[in-house]
Design a protein around this motif. Structure first.
Motif, short mmCIF file in Angstrom:
data_model
loop_
_atom_site.label_atom_id
_atom_site.label_comp_id
_atom_site.label_asym_id
_atom_site.label_seq_id
_atom_site.Cartn_x
_atom_site.Cartn_y
_atom_site.Cartn_z
N HIS A 62 0.82 -1.21 0.00
CA HIS A 62 0.00 0.00 0.00
C HIS A 62 0.86 1.27 0.00
N TYR A 66 1.46 4.12 -3.15
CA TYR A 66 1.26 5.57 -3.09
C TYR A 66 2.50 6.31 -3.59
N GLY A 70 1.05 7.72 -6.65
CA GLY A 70 0.27 8.83 -6.13
C GLY A 70 0.41 10.09 -6.98
#
Length: 568
Positions: A62, A66, A70
């Motif tokens: 996770h 990002y 991201g």
């Protein structure tokens, strides 16, 4: 007291007491070993370790996702590396990006070292801790690799000031026009390490971590299971095993990697050996008692057994009836009387069997007298064929010719296997007979893969399948398609557009012998095909019937490519 009561009493004493004692000792010991140690210890510990590692890997996934994709991070990376700006603006942009990265790692306490890695020039950017000079991706133990992310570990941290064991991940960054930029990050391994160190076996349990291909990524027993080597005899289905005196138990994660607990055979069998010793000692005591009781029992039955033995010997020597000697024990006297009756019945059966065997030989001789020479029958049909042709009866000549060829195939190859080519030829002759016989027209198309024409198959497996279409629904202007194709197996498909069959009819065709005994057509039914496949191929061949009322029937026969064993 009768012998029955004497034996019952003695064996109650000699068997029930040790059995009850052994039962309670065994029940307590086995429950203690397997419930408390194996089930509650090893398997529970393995599951906890696996869940801990999965949570760590999920967290790495996770956070790295990002930092790699991201929108805010990607835009700042693009500005720092590619957007034209003066030195002051570039320093400000880098400071802002580093603050963003620090915030991500700060909000995820389990994340340790992280940085961006440019693979082409082996450059490290935006690291949150100093990186060891010996950093090299090739030196890290691969754990798993999928969905654009690679996991390593467990291994020593690349943080200059931290030597703890960690898990790490490497993910490609989604920058436009750049495919050499990666984000690298590490996650603490302390919780999993604590689980690995804890053991209900008093420290005798060790662990390994394997990647999806069975390679050892982490080992607590490097002298037996060295890191980097394949796990001995790796099998994805196996969960337990024994190697070089070590029992192992494996728990596989959803991602494919697995955790293995190992314990030496000495530790594994410690309590079991103690239990066995207890059983041996108790058994020795009861063995002595049993020997004593057995001696008493032998004294009681010795004389009746001698009489019984003499009766058996007399049975093998002559057929004359004899009167058994009484033993004065009711049970033995009754047994001897029954044995005498059985002896008479056996000799009667011998006499009956001799009579039946003589009758069978007489029938065999009689059968030979009524047999017709197949060559005589076929030569006679051949003569009828030419007489019909000479008299202009071409239709009759064609009918007799096809019948002759079909009978030659049936009678001339008795007991032998055939080939697909011969099966197709026999099927064509059969169809000629049926097209002349029926008062409606039907079309048959045959497609065969030439590469398998010489493959051996049992005789008459195609004709019953086509005959099924003729007898169960094909009417005027009907179509029957016969296809023989080669793939991993040979697939024979017979498909028609007839009236179709119900599930009950299909079941009867395949399993009901009475259907086969009706002798429709040539008398070779679907039940014959099923039974010959079972006899010749065992479980390697399949016969399937799919049908729908009003839409037709499809019969699929699947045969292995190696054909029929000629010896069969």
């Amino acid at each position: 007291m009768t012998l029955k009561r004497r034996i019952f009493l003695i064996f109650i004493i000699s068997s029930l007491v040790p059995f009850v004692s052994i039962f309670f000792i065994s029940n307590y010991t086995i429950d203690h070993i397997f419930d408390n140690k194996i089930d509650s210890g090893i398997k529970s510990n393995l599951r906890q370790v696996e869940l801990s590692l999965e949570n760590t890997i999920s967290n790495l996934n996770h956070v790295s996702q990002y930092l790699a994709y991201g929108e805010s991070v990607i835009k700042q990376l693009d500005d720092v590396w590619y957007r034209p700006m003066d030195a002051y603006q570039r320093v400000q942009a880098r400071t802002q990006l580093k603050r963003e990265l620090n915030m991500v790692t700060f909000t995820n306490p389990s994340i340790g070292l992280s940085f961006y890695y440019i693979k082409d020039n082996d450059k490290i950017e935006f690291e949150n801790f100093p990186v060891k000079q010996a950093f090299s991706l090739k030196s890290l133990p691969l754990l798993a690799q999928y969905y654009g992310i690679t996991y390593f570990g467990p291994h020593q941290s690349m943080n200059e000031y931290d030597d703890q064991v960690v898990l790490s991940a490497l993910r490609k960054v989604g920058l436009p026009d750049r495919d050499d930029v990666y984000v690298y990050m590490e996650s603490g391994f302390s919780l999993t390490q604590n689980l690995l160190d804890s053991s209900e076996y008093g420290g005798s349990l060790s662990h390994l971590i394997l990647d999806g291909n069975g390679r050892i990524a982490y080992s607590e027993k490097p002298h037996i299971f060295a890191a980097g080597n394949p796990f001995p005899g790796f099998d994805k289905e196996a969960e337990t095993g024994l190697f070089k005196g070590y029992h192992w138990f494996r728990q596989t994660s959803n991602q494919g990697w697995s955790v293995v607990s190992i314990i030496s055979e000495t530790d594994y069998n410690k309590e079991k050996n103690r239990w066995i010793l207890q059983i041996i000692l108790v058994s020795l005591v009861f063995l002595n008692l049993t020997i004593l009781f057995a001696w008493l029992l032998w004294k009681m039955v010795y004389r009746p057994l001698n009489i019984f033995h003499a009766e058996i010997k007399s049975m093998s020597r002559n057929r004359s009836p004899s009167q058994p000697v009484p033993t004065k024990i009711p049970e033995f006297d009754q047994l001897l009387r029954k044995f005498s009756e059985m002896k008479d019945q056996i000799w009667n059966l011998f006499n009956e069997n001799e009579r039946k065997e003589k009758n069978r030989l007489d029938l065999e001789v009689e059968k030979l007298l009524y047999q017709i020479n197949p060559h005589f029958l076929m030569n006679t049909l051949d003569t009828v064929h030419w007489l019909a042709m000479m008299n202009g009866q071409k239709e009759i000549g064609r009918l007799v010719k096809s019948l002759n060829k079909l009978l030659f195939y049936n009678l001339g190859k008795l007991g032998q296997v055939s080939t697909i080519r011969e099966e197709i030829d026999a099927l064509r002759q059969y169809l000629v007979l049926q097209q002349i016989r029926y008062d409606f027209k039907f079309d048959v198309r045959i497609e065969v893969d030439d590469s398998i024409l010489e493959m051996t198959v049992p005789r008459f497996i195609l004709q019953p399948l086509v005959e099924n279409s003729l007898y169960h629904g094909v009417s005027d202007d009907g179509n029957i398609n016969v296809s023989v194709k080669r793939g991993e197996d040979v697939v024979i498909t017979i498909e028609d557009n007839g009236a179709g069959m119900s599930e009950e009819t299909i079941r009867k065709l395949l399993n009901d012998r009475t259907v086969a005994q009706e002798k429709i057509g040539m008398g070779i039914g679907m039940n014959y095909v099923r039974r010959i496949l079972e006899a010749r191929y065992e479980n390697k061949a399949r016969l399937e019937i799919r049908s729908e009322i009003g839409k037709g029937t499809q019969v699929v026969l699947t045969l292995p490519l190696n054909g029929v064993d000629m010896a069969s």
